[in-house]
Write a protein that holds these residues in place. Structure first.
Motif, PDB file in Angstrom:
ATOM      1  N   GLY A 141       0.826  -1.197   0.000  1.00 17.20           N
ATOM      2  CA  GLY A 141       0.000   0.000   0.000  1.00 17.20           C
ATOM      3  C   GLY A 141       0.865   1.254   0.000  1.00 17.20           C
ATOM      4  N   THR A 145      -2.970   4.668  -2.228  1.00 20.57           N
ATOM      5  CA  THR A 145      -3.854   3.497  -2.299  1.00 20.57           C
ATOM      6  C   THR A 145      -5.225   3.896  -1.738  1.00 20.57           C
ATOM      7  N   THR A 154      -2.201  -4.380   2.996  1.00 17.33           N
ATOM      8  CA  THR A 154      -3.585  -4.179   3.450  1.00 17.33           C
ATOM      9  C   THR A 154      -4.434  -5.336   2.913  1.00 17.33           C
ATOM     10  N   ASN A 158      -7.735  -1.411   2.772  1.00 16.77           N
ATOM     11  CA  ASN A 158      -6.992  -0.283   3.327  1.00 16.77           C
ATOM     12  C   ASN A 158      -7.882   0.554   4.242  1.00 16.77           C
ATOM     13  N   HIS A 162      -6.477   8.254   1.335  1.00 22.03           N
ATOM     14  CA  HIS A 162      -5.355   8.517   0.427  1.00 22.03           C
ATOM     15  C   HIS A 162      -5.103  10.021   0.253  1.00 22.03           C
TER      16      HIS A 162
END
Ligand SMILES: Cc1ncc(C[n+]2csc(CCOP(=O)(O)OP(=O)(O)O)c2C)c(N)n1
Ligand code: SF4
Ligand code: SF4
Ligand code: SF4
Ligand SMILES: [Mg+2]
Lengths: 280, 86
Positions: A141, A145, A154, A158, A162
């Motif tokens: 990640g 991401t 992840t 996630n 971001h």
């Protein structure tokens, strides 16, 4: 197959390093090659010679680009491309200094260099290839991401939010900011050209496919399929103006995002200071 | 879609095409030794000029319809494709 006469006259071959063997190490269909093509055609259109351009990179799949190009090339440490490029520009203010970087290189380990290059408004063009992952090291990640996306770090999705590299650059003080994708070709060449012509810090974020890791982990298909998704999920800056933030979720807003022709440039300001001190 | 409609759709690009391509006068040079068979050119060509060979590399099987739109060569990540006329 031997290279034909017609191919020898092709613009690409003017700028590829003759001693390197091709094709590149990039995976079949990797978006990096499309960006490299757009960059070369922009440089050619602007008439820069190989010696007038310095191309600086850090580490990553994206950062391998200067290795293939016959400019003044610096392939430096992970995240440090902008720091090295600042030194090159300061020593050779007439040089066209271009940084080619990935989302991990520019925004994770190199995040501090990124915001301060923007803040100084040093005359460097930064092309940030955003494939939403650490491609070279196998799909970890990165700061771009998206939430919920899968990566090797992840594996359950996630939980982080971001960065938007364009918003970040604009707020930090960059004076030309644009986003393109590897699908939207004429626009990609156009914004890279505009960024190269701009005096001050320019950022071009290019949404690109790492189908090998990001694409595979998130079931986005092969390179052509990901290009199609970029087409479907992109919205021009003009249209985005009249849209709600919720409608723009998960979309790529493409085109020129910000331009400031007034703010002074770092090397110019330094030169002015030198002149003043000399006169004393 | 009626037959007449299909005919007119097929005829249109041919009439518009200012180039005269055939198997002896191909629209593109393709450097197959650099080609990684990524399928981008084959998938993106709006005129469906290409078919993959058994390794997945592009073969110009319908050259006559190429409009020299540039899409295949600007999207080839390995700079394999150049025009024979541009
Ligand atoms: C100091 C240091 N830390 C970590 C690494 C391992 N590493 C190599 S490339 C990379 C990430 C690259 O990601 P990105 O910049 O997005 O480039 P991409 O491969 O996706 O183009 C990392 C963490 C390294 N080479 N050096
Ligand atoms: S791992 Fe991803 S970014 Fe790296 S060359 Fe392959 S497709 Fe491109
Ligand atoms: S130039 Fe356009 S029409 Fe011709 S082969 Fe390429 S993509 Fe197809
Ligand atoms: S886009 Fe280029 S590398 Fe990909 S299949 Fe076509 S010619 Fe080969
Ligand atoms: Mg990356």
């Amino acid at each position: 197959m031997a290279t034909t006469e017609k191919q020898k006259s092709d613009v690409m071959l003017k700028y590829l390093r003759p001693q390197k063997s091709f094709p590149s190490v990039w995976c079949p269909g990797c978006g990096n090659g499309i960006v490299m093509g757009a960059f070369i055609r922009a440089v050619d259109k602007l008439g820069y010679t190989n010696d007038e351009v310095a191309m600086v990179s850090g580490i990553g799949c994206t950062s391998r680009m200067p290795v293939y190009l016959d400019f003044n090339s610096l392939h430096t440490a992970h995240g440090r491309a902008l720091a090295f490029a600042t030194g090159v520009k300061f020593a050779e203010p007439k040089m066209k200094v271009v940084v080619i970087t990935g989302d991990g290189d520019a925004l994770a380990i190199g995040g501090n260099h990124f915001i301060h290059a923007c803040r100084r408004n040093i005359d460097i063009t930064c092309i940030l290839i955003n494939n939403h992952t650490y491609g070279m090291t196998g799909g970890q990640g990165s700061p771009t991401t998206p939430a919920d996306a899968l990566s090797t770090t992840t594996p359950y999705g996630n939980v982080e939010k971001h960065f938007d590299p364009c918003d970040l650059a604009k707020s930090a003080g960059a004076t030309y900011v644009a986003r393109g994708t590897v699908y939207h070709y004429p626009q990609l060449e156009k914004i890279i050209t505009a960024a190269l012509e701009h005096k001050g810090f320019s950022l071009v974020e290019v949404i690109a496919n790492c189908h090998t890791y990001y694409g595979r982990l998130n079931r986005k298909g092969d390179a052509p399929a990901m290009l199609e998704q970029f087409k479907e999920n992109s919205i021009t800056t003009g249209k985005a103006k009249n849209m709600e933030a919720s409608e723009l979720e998960g979309k790529f807003v493409i085109g020129k995002i910000h331009e400031d022709a007034v703010k002074s440039e770092f090397c110019d300001e330094y030169q002015k200071l030198v002149e003043v001190q000399k006169g004393k | 879609m009626s037959d007449a409609n299909q005919d007119s759709q097929q005829a249109a690009p041919k009439k518009k095409n200012k180039h005269d391509f055939s198997e002896n006068n191909l629209p593109l040079n393709i450097n197959l030794s650099w080609c990684k068979a990524c399928n981008i050119c084959i998938a993106l060509c709006p005129q469906q000029i290409f078919e993959p060979d058994r390794d997945g590399r592009p073969i110009q099987t319908r050259p006559a319809d190429c409009t020299q739109c540039t899409i295949c060569w600007v999207h080839c990540p390995d700079f394999c494709i150049t025009s024979t006329v541009k």
